[in-house]
Scaffold this active site. Structure first.
Site, short mmCIF file in Angstrom:
data_model
loop_
_atom_site.label_atom_id
_atom_site.label_comp_id
_atom_site.label_asym_id
_atom_site.label_seq_id
_atom_site.Cartn_x
_atom_site.Cartn_y
_atom_site.Cartn_z
CE1 TYR A 62 -2.92 -3.14 0.48
CE2 TYR A 62 -3.16 -2.62 2.81
CZ TYR A 62 -3.45 -3.43 1.74
OH TYR A 62 -4.25 -4.53 1.92
CG HIS A 82 -0.63 -8.79 0.39
ND1 HIS A 82 -0.28 -7.47 0.38
CD2 HIS A 82 -1.98 -8.80 0.31
CE1 HIS A 82 -1.35 -6.71 0.28
NE2 HIS A 82 -2.40 -7.50 0.24
CG LEU A 111 -18.42 -1.52 4.42
CD1 LEU A 111 -18.13 -0.08 4.81
CD2 LEU A 111 -19.79 -1.95 4.94
#
Length: 383
Positions: free
Chosen positions: A103, A173, A254
């Protein structure tokens, strides 16, 4: 990441191709990031609660910080405000922060380290390794890299960026198809012996690899996409986690903004927004899939809660060892998300909601093939 994939989309814009999602919705609906609803009442540190991922105790909801170096709109957020959100989350009882070297790359770990420094010893930091990224420069190189010597270098660099002496939860990851998972576990075990890593986990791995990893070194948590929009883990990773006593951490709980109403039938996506090439959001499927949002709206009114709070509360109701990590760069959304544990369902309500969910068929694949190729990978056999 596969640099020559036929699409000019960088790591931030290829979800999972290096661990993050950069998304921009244009016209037809205001993004959740820019249209925050008022904070929900009753959001206090006592309301958020605690859960266990294996033996690791965390708040019932975590905070994904992946976009804090660059927002969905591809703008640079104010660093001080990101620190403010991180610290306010702690004030609201949140103790679980999720980052990754991919990130930024690297920059989000720096932002998180700066933000949590005043209360570092009272929280859990999770981060991730595994992409072929130079740990000093952030240069992205092709493919994955979980070679033990590389892991050790990466972790030392992470510790500096995070301003800490240990990583509470370190994930692989994505599974490296060139490195036996037993070799990865061995490198993590060495780091644990040195006190640099306390727990470890895997993301989006093949199930055989998860079992082998857990046998080599007990796994604390698995992180994979899971939400009302994508329920695949219910038939794959979640049963294995339940069998082995491993916690489960849903990323994108979400549904990349879909479950809090950030996407409607008129939404179009900016160039580089991965949602524009996801089958579930293409014009022929999106109007059909909005039945799920309509269902959420009904329940939000019924429970006097926000759409996103219903989606998160539903996840929390599935298993007591599930801890979602919604990400945001907006204070109001962080407050809304940490209020989700305050929304509860009776057994009858949950049965009713689940029956309604089962009747909603989601059309379209969750990820483009080039990105999905990095999930469900099995590590090679140990020779």
């Amino acid at each position: 990441m596969r640099e020559k994939s036929g699409m000019q989309i960088n790591r931030r814009n290829l979800l999972l191709a290096a661990g993050g999602l950069a998304a921009t919705a244009q016209s037809g609906v205001a993004l959740a990031q820019t249209s925050a609803p008022p904070a929900s009442p009753g959001t206090t540190s006592s309301a958020i609660g605690r859960r266990k991922l294996g033996s690791l105790e965390v708040s019932s909801v975590g905070l994904g910080v992946q976009n804090m170096s660059r927002t969905y709109q591809q703008t640079i957020p104010t660093r001080a405000e990101m620190h403010n959100i991180i610290r306010s989350a702690f004030d609201h009882g949140l103790t679980f922060y999720d980052a990754a070297e991919a990130y930024g790359p690297l920059e989000v770990e720096r932002i998180l380290g700066e933000g949590v420094e005043p209360f570092r010893n009272q929280i859990v930091i999770a981060t991730k390794f595994g992409w072929n990224i130079d740990p000093e420069t952030g240069e992205r190189k092709p493919g994955l890299n979980s070679r033990p010597d590389h892991i050790r270098i990466v972790v030392d660099a992470m510790l500096k960026r995070l301003r800490t002496d240990r990583i509470d939860l370190l994930y692989q990851h994505r599974v490296d198809p060139q490195v036996p998972i037993e070799d990865v576990a061995g490198a993590i075990k060495d780091l644990m012996d040195q006190g640099k890593v306390l727990h470890w986990g895997l993301c989006e791995m093949g199930l055989k690899t998860l079992r082998r990893a857990h046998e080599a070194l007990p796994v604390t948590a698995v992180q994979s996409e899971y939400s009302m929009l994508w329920r695949g883990p219910e038939k794959t990773a979640i049963p294995v986690c339940e069998e082995l006593g491993i916690g489960f951490v849903p990323w994108s709980p979400l549904g990349v903004g879909f479950l809090n109403g950030a996407i409607d039938a008129k939404t179009t996506f900016a160039k580089g927004d991965i949602r524009g090439i996801e089958g579930r959001f293409v014009p022929e499927n999106l109007p059909h899939n909005l039945a799920l949002v309509e269902l959420l709206e009904t329940w939000a009114e019924r429970k006097q809660a926000r759409l996103g709070q219903i989606a998160l509360a539903w996840l929390l109701a599935q298993k007591p060892w599930i801890v979602p990590i919604p990400g945001t760069t907006q204070m109001a959304h962080m407050i809304e998300n940490v209020g989700a544990p305050g929304v509860s369902f009776t057994a009858a309500e949950l049965a009713d909601l689940n029956a309604s969910l089962a009747a909603v068929e989601i059309k379209g694949a969750r990820l483009p093939d080039a990105v999905q190729a990095f999930s469900d990978v099995e590590a090679p056999a140990k020779s």
